[in-house]
Design an enzyme around this catalytic site. Structure first.
Site, PDB file in Angstrom:
ATOM      1  N   GLU A 189      -6.603  -1.385   4.906  1.00 32.93           N
ATOM      2  CA  GLU A 189      -5.257  -2.026   4.831  1.00 32.93           C
ATOM      3  C   GLU A 189      -5.494  -2.477   3.161  1.00 32.93           C
ATOM      4  OE1 GLU A 189      -1.609  -1.689   5.054  1.00 32.93           O
ATOM      5  OE2 GLU A 189      -1.713  -1.645   7.166  1.00 32.93           O
TER       6      GLU A 189
ATOM      7  N   GLU B 195      12.482  -4.393  -0.329  1.00 33.25           N
ATOM      8  CA  GLU B 195      12.134  -3.009  -0.138  1.00 33.25           C
ATOM      9  C   GLU B 195      13.901  -2.507  -0.177  1.00 33.25           C
ATOM     10  OE1 GLU B 195       9.432  -2.397   3.450  1.00 33.25           O
ATOM     11  OE2 GLU B 195      10.037   0.064   3.567  1.00 33.25           O
TER      12      GLU B 195
ATOM     13  N   ARG C  24       8.637  -1.676  -2.808  1.00 29.06           N
ATOM     14  CA  ARG C  24       7.847  -2.405  -2.112  1.00 29.06           C
ATOM     15  C   ARG C  24       7.666  -1.425  -0.551  1.00 29.06           C
ATOM     16  NH1 ARG C  24       8.722  -7.562   1.005  1.00 29.06           N
ATOM     17  NH2 ARG C  24       7.162  -7.804   2.996  1.00 29.06           N
TER      18      ARG C  24
ATOM     19  N   HIS D  20      -3.670  -0.242  14.589  1.00 31.52           N
ATOM     20  CA  HIS D  20      -2.615   0.012  13.590  1.00 31.52           C
ATOM     21  C   HIS D  20      -3.382   0.696  12.020  1.00 31.52           C
ATOM     22  CE1 HIS D  20       0.671  -0.495  10.514  1.00 31.52           C
ATOM     23  NE2 HIS D  20       0.061  -0.593   9.858  1.00 31.52           N
TER      24      HIS D  20
ATOM     25  N   ARG E 208      18.004 -22.879  11.498  1.00 30.43           N
ATOM     26  CA  ARG E 208      18.891 -21.778  10.307  1.00 30.43           C
ATOM     27  C   ARG E 208      18.186 -22.012   9.532  1.00 30.43           C
ATOM     28  NH1 ARG E 208      24.206 -24.437  10.891  1.00 30.43           N
ATOM     29  NH2 ARG E 208      25.285 -22.830  12.465  1.00 30.43           N
TER      30      ARG E 208
ATOM     31  N   HIS F 228       2.414   5.583  11.995  1.00 25.76           N
ATOM     32  CA  HIS F 228       3.637   5.611  12.579  1.00 25.76           C
ATOM     33  C   HIS F 228       3.289   6.202  13.665  1.00 25.76           C
ATOM     34  CE1 HIS F 228       5.802   1.528  10.171  1.00 25.76           C
ATOM     35  NE2 HIS F 228       4.115   1.039  11.031  1.00 25.76           N
TER      36      HIS F 228
ATOM     37  N   HIS G  90       1.682   5.585   6.005  1.00 26.96           N
ATOM     38  CA  HIS G  90       2.500   4.688   7.527  1.00 26.96           C
ATOM     39  C   HIS G  90       2.963   5.303   7.602  1.00 26.96           C
ATOM     40  CE1 HIS G  90       0.239   1.432   5.407  1.00 26.96           C
ATOM     41  NE2 HIS G  90       1.347   0.282   6.772  1.00 26.96           N
TER      42      HIS G  90
ATOM     43  N   LYS H 140      -0.361  -7.095  -3.526  1.00 26.73           N
ATOM     44  CA  LYS H 140       0.747  -6.905  -2.474  1.00 26.73           C
ATOM     45  C   LYS H 140       1.089  -7.776  -3.163  1.00 26.73           C
ATOM     46  CE  LYS H 140       3.125  -7.687   1.379  1.00 26.73           C
ATOM     47  NZ  LYS H 140       2.943  -7.154   3.753  1.00 26.73           N
TER      48      LYS H 140
ATOM     49  N   LYS I 283       8.518 -10.746   5.594  1.00 27.56           N
ATOM     50  CA  LYS I 283       8.712  -9.788   6.804  1.00 27.56           C
ATOM     51  C   LYS I 283       8.146 -10.235   8.364  1.00 27.56           C
ATOM     52  CE  LYS I 283       8.972  -5.362   4.859  1.00 27.56           C
ATOM     53  NZ  LYS I 283       8.198  -3.750   4.799  1.00 27.56           N
TER      54      LYS I 283
ATOM     55  N   ASN J  52       3.691   1.323   2.286  1.00 22.67           N
ATOM     56  CA  ASN J  52       3.641   2.168   3.623  1.00 22.67           C
ATOM     57  C   ASN J  52       2.925   2.908   3.260  1.00 22.67           C
ATOM     58  OD1 ASN J  52       5.898   0.831   4.575  1.00 22.67           O
ATOM     59  ND2 ASN J  52       7.294   1.289   3.744  1.00 22.67           N
TER      60      ASN J  52
HETATM   61  N1  GLY Z   1       3.720  -3.960   4.667  1.00 29.52           N
HETATM   62  C1  GLY Z   1       4.784  -3.609   4.466  1.00 29.52           C
HETATM   63  C2  GLY Z   1       5.205  -4.459   3.993  1.00 29.52           C
HETATM   64  O1  GLY Z   1       4.894  -5.702   3.239  1.00 29.52           O
HETATM   65  O2  GLY Z   1       6.063  -4.893   3.015  1.00 29.52           O
END
Ligand code: GLY
Length: 376
Positions: free
Chosen positions: A193, A244, A248, A273, A129, A259, A255, A234, A151, A252
């Site tokens: 990035e 997000e 956040r 990417h 957990r 994508h 992206h 960031k 993430k 993107n």
């Molecule tokens: N890579 C995008 C984020 O971390 O939200």
């Protein structure tokens, strides 16, 4: 948000209340990882997860550093590549962590790029957990993006990153020297990035990159500055919108188009990417011009900078046949940023002036893509 510099190490805090942590950026940090982990997690054992390529290059240094700090450890070595973000590899690592008798207070330590970090973070997030978690990113992309912000996840047949959890690390150790082992192509892809942070909301940083990108590629202080500025940016966004629900999504930028291009090329080495989002960011600026949100000058600057760096900027640089505008729109519509049938894009009023645009008409995207396909 503050950061400070101790010797050659830049510390960037990520302010998330009781889940706050530091990103440490500097030269030679891998050899100090054991004692750095000890400072934050004094009693933890370290279940290292890495891939076979990174293990050959860096695992011995990490192991020596853990041993000299008295940190008990063992390593799970997974195959390199995106296909390791899967249930079978996840299960294998979970078995090794539980079988190695690691407890909740012990740490999963991710040594690698985005694939290793995302998979290991998911393991750390769910085994017992939730275990402690340390990221030691070894790619530029992972140092400035995926290792920060919590993430985690794996891919399933329906798409990428669809199974995972938010699980913040306790520490991120970004050794700027390990980037010397990256191919130029992968460094360049990660650089997309870095440039993204200038394009989102820091025009001054983008201008600095235009003048200093060669020094960033060369290493040393300029590289550390670029990584630290990216991480600071960031960290600020994650601190104000961890899950997000708002800002956040600005991360993107590029992206949604990117994508779709990755999907069209089968998430393969044809287009990695960072290359896909470089084209995506150029398209996001061109689309913003198309939507009369900005004049053409900043869009031209973005294209010229990516061209100078050697990143792809045009659809005709994507290897193989691309779908037509309808096909690309269908790929965009499958992307996770589609909310109840409306298209959400990150658009911009100019360099450093991006914003979240909801309800973007599909017909406008299609018309723009048809023109972009013709132009190449
Ligand atoms: N890579 C995008 C984020 O971390 O939200």
């Amino acid at each position: 948000m503050t950061s400070d510099q101790t010797g050659d190490v830049v510390r960037v805090p990520v302010a998330l209340g009781e889940r706050s942590y530091d990103i440490l950026i500097g030269s030679g940090l891998l050899a100090r990882a054991g004692s750095l982990i000890r400072e934050v997690l004094p009693k933890a054992k370290a279940a290292v997860v890495t891939d076979a390529t990174v293990a050959d290059l860096h695992l011995a240094t990490l192991n020596a550093s853990l041993a000299s700090a008295g940190v008990e450890t063992s390593a799970s070595v997974i195959p390199p590549g995106e296909s390791s973000k899967s249930f079978p590899v996840f299960e294998q690592v979970v078995d090794q962590v539980i079988g190695g008798r690691y407890e909740r207070g012990d740490a999963v330590v991710a040594l690698g790029g985005g694939v290793v970090g995302d998979l290991s973070g998911f393991v750390a997030g769910v085994v017992r957990r939730g275990m402690r978690f340390v990221q030691i990113p070894t790619s530029l992309l992972a140092q400035v993006d995926s290792s920060v912000g919590g993430k985690t996840g794996i891919n399933v047949s329906h798409g990428k990153n669809l199974v995972g959890v938010f699980h913040q690390p306790d520490l991120v150790i970004a050794d700027t020297d390990v980037l010397d082992t990256l191919s130029e192509r992968h460094f360049r892809a990660g650089y997309a990035e870095v440039a993204k942070y200038g394009l989102i909301d820091d025009a001054g940083f983008f201008t600095w990159l235009e003048a200093n990108w060669q020094a960033v590629f060369a290493g040393g202080a300029a590289r550390t500055h670029a990584i630290a500025t990216s991480c600071r940016s960031k960290a600020a966004i994650v601190a104000r919108d961890e899950r997000e629900t708002g800002d956040r999504a600005l991360l993107n930028l590029g992206h949604t188009f990117g994508h779709a291009l990755e999907a069209a090329t089968g998430y393969s080495d044809k287009l990695v990417h960072g290359e896909a989002i470089a084209i995506g960011m150029v398209l996001a600026h061109d689309f913003s011009v198309h939507m009369n949100l900005m004049g053409p000058d900043d869009a031209t600057r973005v294209r010229r900078h990516f061209e100078a760096v050697g990143l792809p900027t045009r659809l005709d640089q994507v290897p193989g046949d691309l779908p037509d505008a309808d096909g690309l729109l269908a790929l965009i519509a499958q992307d996770k940023k589609v909310v109840r049938g409306t298209l959400t894009f990150i658009l911009t009023h100019g360099i450093g002036q991006s914003f979240i645009a909801k309800d973007v008409p599909g017909e406008a995207v299609k018309g723009f893509l048809a023109g972009a396909s013709e132009r190449g």
